[in-house]
Design a protein around this motif. Structure first.
Motif, PDB file in Angstrom:
ATOM      1  N   ARG A  12      45.885  35.140  35.205  1.00  0.00           N
ATOM      2  CA  ARG A  12      46.702  34.130  34.487  1.00  0.00           C
ATOM      3  C   ARG A  12      46.781  32.754  35.303  1.00  0.00           C
ATOM      4  O   ARG A  12      46.728  31.728  34.808  1.00  0.00           O
ATOM      5  CB  ARG A  12      48.114  34.916  34.393  1.00  0.00           C
ATOM      6  N   SER A  13      46.787  32.874  36.740  1.00  0.00           N
ATOM      7  CA  SER A  13      47.089  31.524  37.465  1.00  0.00           C
ATOM      8  C   SER A  13      45.977  30.754  37.646  1.00  0.00           C
ATOM      9  O   SER A  13      45.943  29.528  37.396  1.00  0.00           O
ATOM     10  CB  SER A  13      47.605  31.939  38.705  1.00  0.00           C
ATOM     11  N   THR A  14      44.704  31.470  37.438  1.00  0.00           N
ATOM     12  CA  THR A  14      43.454  30.713  37.403  1.00  0.00           C
ATOM     13  C   THR A  14      43.195  30.085  36.215  1.00  0.00           C
ATOM     14  O   THR A  14      42.711  28.876  36.347  1.00  0.00           O
ATOM     15  CB  THR A  14      42.156  31.848  37.837  1.00  0.00           C
ATOM     16  N   LYS A  58      33.656  27.773  36.806  1.00  0.00           N
ATOM     17  CA  LYS A  58      34.252  27.991  38.289  1.00  0.00           C
ATOM     18  C   LYS A  58      35.646  29.069  37.928  1.00  0.00           C
ATOM     19  O   LYS A  58      35.520  30.018  39.178  1.00  0.00           O
ATOM     20  CB  LYS A  58      34.829  26.884  38.695  1.00  0.00           C
ATOM     21  N   ALA A  59      36.261  29.032  36.982  1.00  0.00           N
ATOM     22  CA  ALA A  59      37.294  29.829  36.833  1.00  0.00           C
ATOM     23  C   ALA A  59      36.800  31.221  36.616  1.00  0.00           C
ATOM     24  O   ALA A  59      37.366  32.163  37.087  1.00  0.00           O
ATOM     25  CB  ALA A  59      38.192  29.418  35.788  1.00  0.00           C
ATOM     26  N   THR A  60      35.749  31.391  35.863  1.00  0.00           N
ATOM     27  CA  THR A  60      35.072  32.681  35.431  1.00  0.00           C
ATOM     28  C   THR A  60      34.593  33.229  36.913  1.00  0.00           C
ATOM     29  O   THR A  60      34.853  34.474  37.115  1.00  0.00           O
ATOM     30  CB  THR A  60      34.010  32.392  34.690  1.00  0.00           C
ATOM     31  N   ILE A  79      37.360  34.770  38.974  1.00  0.00           N
ATOM     32  CA  ILE A  79      38.060  35.784  38.351  1.00  0.00           C
ATOM     33  C   ILE A  79      36.827  37.269  38.672  1.00  0.00           C
ATOM     34  O   ILE A  79      37.345  38.193  39.041  1.00  0.00           O
ATOM     35  CB  ILE A  79      38.414  35.832  37.017  1.00  0.00           C
ATOM     36  N   MET A  80      35.842  36.777  38.074  1.00  0.00           N
ATOM     37  CA  MET A  80      34.856  37.992  38.048  1.00  0.00           C
ATOM     38  C   MET A  80      34.051  38.389  39.386  1.00  0.00           C
ATOM     39  O   MET A  80      33.937  39.606  39.793  1.00  0.00           O
ATOM     40  CB  MET A  80      33.760  37.615  36.960  1.00  0.00           C
ATOM     41  N   GLU A 113      41.042  40.287  31.115  1.00  0.00           N
ATOM     42  CA  GLU A 113      41.513  41.698  31.740  1.00  0.00           C
ATOM     43  C   GLU A 113      40.447  42.513  31.270  1.00  0.00           C
ATOM     44  O   GLU A 113      40.327  43.845  31.959  1.00  0.00           O
ATOM     45  CB  GLU A 113      43.102  41.848  31.100  1.00  0.00           C
ATOM     46  N   PHE A 114      40.181  42.631  30.110  1.00  0.00           N
ATOM     47  CA  PHE A 114      39.198  43.676  29.526  1.00  0.00           C
ATOM     48  C   PHE A 114      37.953  43.641  30.232  1.00  0.00           C
ATOM     49  O   PHE A 114      37.421  44.910  30.641  1.00  0.00           O
ATOM     50  CB  PHE A 114      38.903  43.063  27.937  1.00  0.00           C
ATOM     51  N   LEU A 115      37.412  42.427  30.550  1.00  0.00           N
ATOM     52  CA  LEU A 115      36.168  42.474  31.162  1.00  0.00           C
ATOM     53  C   LEU A 115      36.323  43.327  32.675  1.00  0.00           C
ATOM     54  O   LEU A 115      35.690  44.005  33.249  1.00  0.00           O
ATOM     55  CB  LEU A 115      35.545  41.126  31.448  1.00  0.00           C
ATOM     56  N   LYS A 116      37.476  42.612  33.454  1.00  0.00           N
ATOM     57  CA  LYS A 116      37.722  43.276  34.683  1.00  0.00           C
ATOM     58  C   LYS A 116      38.066  44.932  34.715  1.00  0.00           C
ATOM     59  O   LYS A 116      37.547  45.407  35.591  1.00  0.00           O
ATOM     60  CB  LYS A 116      39.050  42.793  35.458  1.00  0.00           C
TER      61      LYS A 116
END
Lengths: 294, 435
Positions: free
Chosen positions: B419-421, B406-408, B411-412, B247-250
């Motif tokens: 959360r779901s990822t 892959k999750a990163t 998201i990014m 969340e911080f990164l996004k």
């Protein structure tokens, strides 16, 4: 006399034996070994720690979203690359085959064939530079004509299109050349007869040219479909399967798991082999009747 | 006619040999292939040959060659042959093939996260008796670098070219805006946002960046007092910490405070943007200090990674391992012992390359202190080792890392729900760890 007869029967087998041995050693044996690996949780480093897990790897495979993403990507890639390459190659071949402007056509022919002789690795690297969103020439040109720039390889919505573009650019010249050779081998007498009958250009193309070059088109279709299903190099260099799996293909998926999970990668390999076998079989069945062999 | 029959027979025999060759079982002992040389043995000169695989190309490759040469010239009994095997991942792949084929080297460089994989396969030698044989002990090494080298009561790896992430700062840019070097996440966010330059809807300058790797989010999870794997090693050690990290990164990404680079070649992209002033600060390895210090035309400094609930930084780089299959363990140890203790050995390599010193003796040496005087950026890395923590020690790390990335990406790059990822990532990861 009898001995001679035995030799006569044996001879063809003896003749093909060397080739068969090579195939046995380098194709059949690896395939069965792959099949065996696909049933194992294989520990590369310590064979004693490998475990037979039955169809576990396949279950894992078919339960994995990533596999379906890779499969869908591969199918889209194949459809787009094969259809567009064939269409463009055909148009180019027809253009080069014209009677007018021979010198320019020769130049064009050399030009479109050049990408084929350059290593795909170099091509991919150069295209990566061209497609750079900030400093690339493509975006510069887009902005110049007032179009919005694209993120090309760096966005999951455009990355696959970008890879397809490079593949088409690389392959089109080679296939155009094959089609051109086919066009040149069509006997001019048939066209002359059609001209006498006042056939329209479209009809001549559709009723004469296309059937006459259909064996070559069929050959290209098979070769390209199989080749596209096995696409790897462009993906490996340009995107690494990303962003977010948007360009991950079956072979790249296998490559990703080659050292972490050999059994799983082998199972994927078997599935890929089955898909290609089925496709080839279907093609032969469906198209064999429509092809005109002289 | 007859000739061609004889010819085809010959070809057949040759191919038969080929077939036999390719079906040869791996289980055969290696002594039937002395020519391979990879398993060591007496060289022509009567010296014991030791094979050493490493992953150092470019300048670092030259430094390591220099070190090997110095050792070979220092004595007459052992000759070390160093071979560059490509990246860490490529070296691992080659080892995975060489070990079952009995052609593994005596010593190899191994990325620290891959050590558990080989240790669990029980192919690595135990360093405890070897250390003892020359009066050394694990106490001689910096404790922050010994996080994942012990397995089943054995010491399977020793630190060598180790690194740690740092905050690299373009101080000139910060000074222009009267900004202080950030020490906490909040300060980082404020400073990064203040550095952003936006013209015609395009970002001309970003505040902060980091390469595409799991190392950096892991550092942030640890700063929130989470862990990548939890201590028992049966599952993931973070929950809310992961969500907060992303969340911080996004949030920072949405304002241009963070530039998250494309995955391919991300390290190069981020570093060249930093060097050209397009990025104000970056979280990157100590390994890039040499690339910027004294080269860039701005005031370049490094600092601890900004803290949240605590300071924390994972470690990276590679360790040295010895293979159980080595027939010349004593000779191989003689070389390693020299590397750890001789000023011309590991110490010189560290001075040349800029990795963090890994023995206490090295860290206290006059040469190291003189260099820190000259390049203070390097000293920060050493001091930060006090907060070094590795929470990704599991044989499954390589496999889990892959799906974490892959999750990163989801998201990014694609704004997937955080959360779901992460939840589905964790489910898959826990399955991998149980296997």
């Amino acid at each position: 006399m009898n001995r001679r007869k035995i030799w006569e029967t044996l001879r063809p087998y003896v003749m093909i034996l060397p080739a068969m041995l090579a195939i046995l050693c380098f194709v059949i044996y690896p395939v069965f070994y792959l099949l065996k690996l696909s049933f194992y949780k294989y520990n590369l480093l310590n064979k004693a720690k490998s475990k037979f897990v039955g169809v576990d790897n396949y279950e894992q495979l078919f339960a994995k979203d990533e596999f379906y993403t890779a499969l869908t990507n591969t199918v889209w890639y194949t459809i787009a690359t094969v259809s567009l390459t064939m269409l463009i190659a055909l148009l180019l071949a027809l253009w080069i085959n014209q009677k007018k402007g021979k010198k320019i056509n020769a130049l064009l022919q050399a030009g479109i064939f050049t990408p084929h002789i350059i290593s795909i690795v170099s091509i991919a690297l150069v295209w990566m530079l061209l497609m750079d969103p900030n400093h690339g020439i493509l975006n510069f040109l887009l902005k110049l004509v007032g179009l919005p720039p694209s993120k090309w390889l760096q966005s999951s919505s455009t990355s696959m299109m970008s890879v397809i573009l490079v593949s088409i650019w690389h392959g089109v010249g080679y296939y155009a050349l094959i089609i051109l050779a086919a066009l040149k081998s069509v006997p001019p007498t048939i066209y002359e007869a059609a001209a006498l009958d006042n056939a329209s250009r479209f009809k001549t193309f559709y009723k004469i040219t296309l059937p006459m070059i259909s064996p070559q088109l069929f050959f290209i279709l098979i070769i390209m479909t199989i080749g596209s299903f096995k696409v790897f190099d462009t993906v490996r260099i340009m995107t690494g399967g990303g962003p977010n799996n948007s360009t991950s293909t079956l072979v790249y998926h296998i490559y990703e798991y080659r050292s972490n999970n050999l059994g799983y990668a082998s199972a994927t390999g078997i599935v890929l082999m089955v898909i290609i076998a089925i496709l080839t079989f279907v093609y032969f069945r469906m198209l064999s009747k429509k092809i005109h062999y002289q | 006619m007859k000739k061609s029959v004889v010819g085809s027979m010959l070809v057949m025999v040759m191919l038969l040999g080929l077939v036999m060759g390719c079906s040869t079982n791996n289980n055969q002992p290696a002594n039937d292939q002395p020519a391979a040389g990879a398993s060591g043995g007496e060289g022509k000169t009567g010296k014991t040959k030791i094979q050493f695989w490493h992953s150092m190309g470019g300048n670092n490759g030259e430094y390591i060659d220099k070190m090997i040469k110095a050792y070979n010239e220092s004595q007459d009994n052992v000759e070390v042959v160093g071979t560059f095997q490509g990246s860490y991942q490529e070296t691992l792949t080659k080892l995975q093939q060489a070990v079952p084929a009995n052609t593994a080297p005596d010593i190899s460089m191994l990325e620290r996260a891959f050590v558990p994989l080989l240790a669990e396969a029980e192919v690595l030698a135990d360093f405890y008796p070897l250390l003892e044989s020359t009066g050394m002990s694990e106490e001689d090494f910096l404790p922050g670098l010994l996080e994942n080298v012990k397995f089943n009561g054995q010491l399977n790896a020793l630190p060598f070219n180790r690194s740690t992430p740092l905050l690299h700062i373009n101080k000139t840019l910060l000074d222009e805006k009267n900004l202080k070097v950030p020490a906490t996440w909040d300060e980082l966010e404020a400073v990064a946002n203040a550095l952003v330059v936006k013209e015609n809807g395009e970002f001309k300058r970003y505040g902060y960046s980091m390469p595409y790797a799991s190392w950096y989010p892991i550092a942030m999870i640890q700063q929130l007092k989470g862990a990548f794997f939890h201590a028992e090693g049966t599952g993931m050690g973070f929950d809310e910490e992961g969500v907060q990290t992303f969340e911080f990164l996004k949030k920072m990404q949405s304002t241009g405070a963070l530039y998250y680079p494309p995955a391919q070649d991300s390290g190069n992209i981020v570093n060249s943007m930093f060097a050209s002033g397009q990025i104000g600060m970056m979280m990157e390895s100590t390994g890039v200090i040499g690339r910027h210090a004294g080269v860039v035309d701005f005031d370049y400094v490094t600092a601890y990674l900004p803290m949240k609930d605590q300071y924390s930084s994972p470690t990276g780089g590679a360790n040295l391992v010895m293979f159980e299959s080595s027939k010349n363990k004593e000779a191989a140890w003689d070389f390693m012992n020299w590397v750890f203790n001789d000023p011309k050995g590991g110490q010189q390599f560290i001075l040349d390359s800029g990795y963090v010193p890994f023995t206490k003796k090295m860290a206290e040496s006059a040469e190291m202190k003189a260099q820190w005087e000259k390049v203070p950026a390097r000293k920060v890395a050493y001091e930060q080792l006090e907060h070094a923590l590795d929470t990704n020690n599991d044989a499954a790390f390589a496999a889990v890392d892959q799906i974490f990335l892959k999750a990163t990406e989801a998201i990014m790059y694609d704004n997937a729900d955080i959360r779901s990822t992460l939840d589905s990532f964790k489910k898959e990861a826990e399955k991998l760890m149980q296997e």
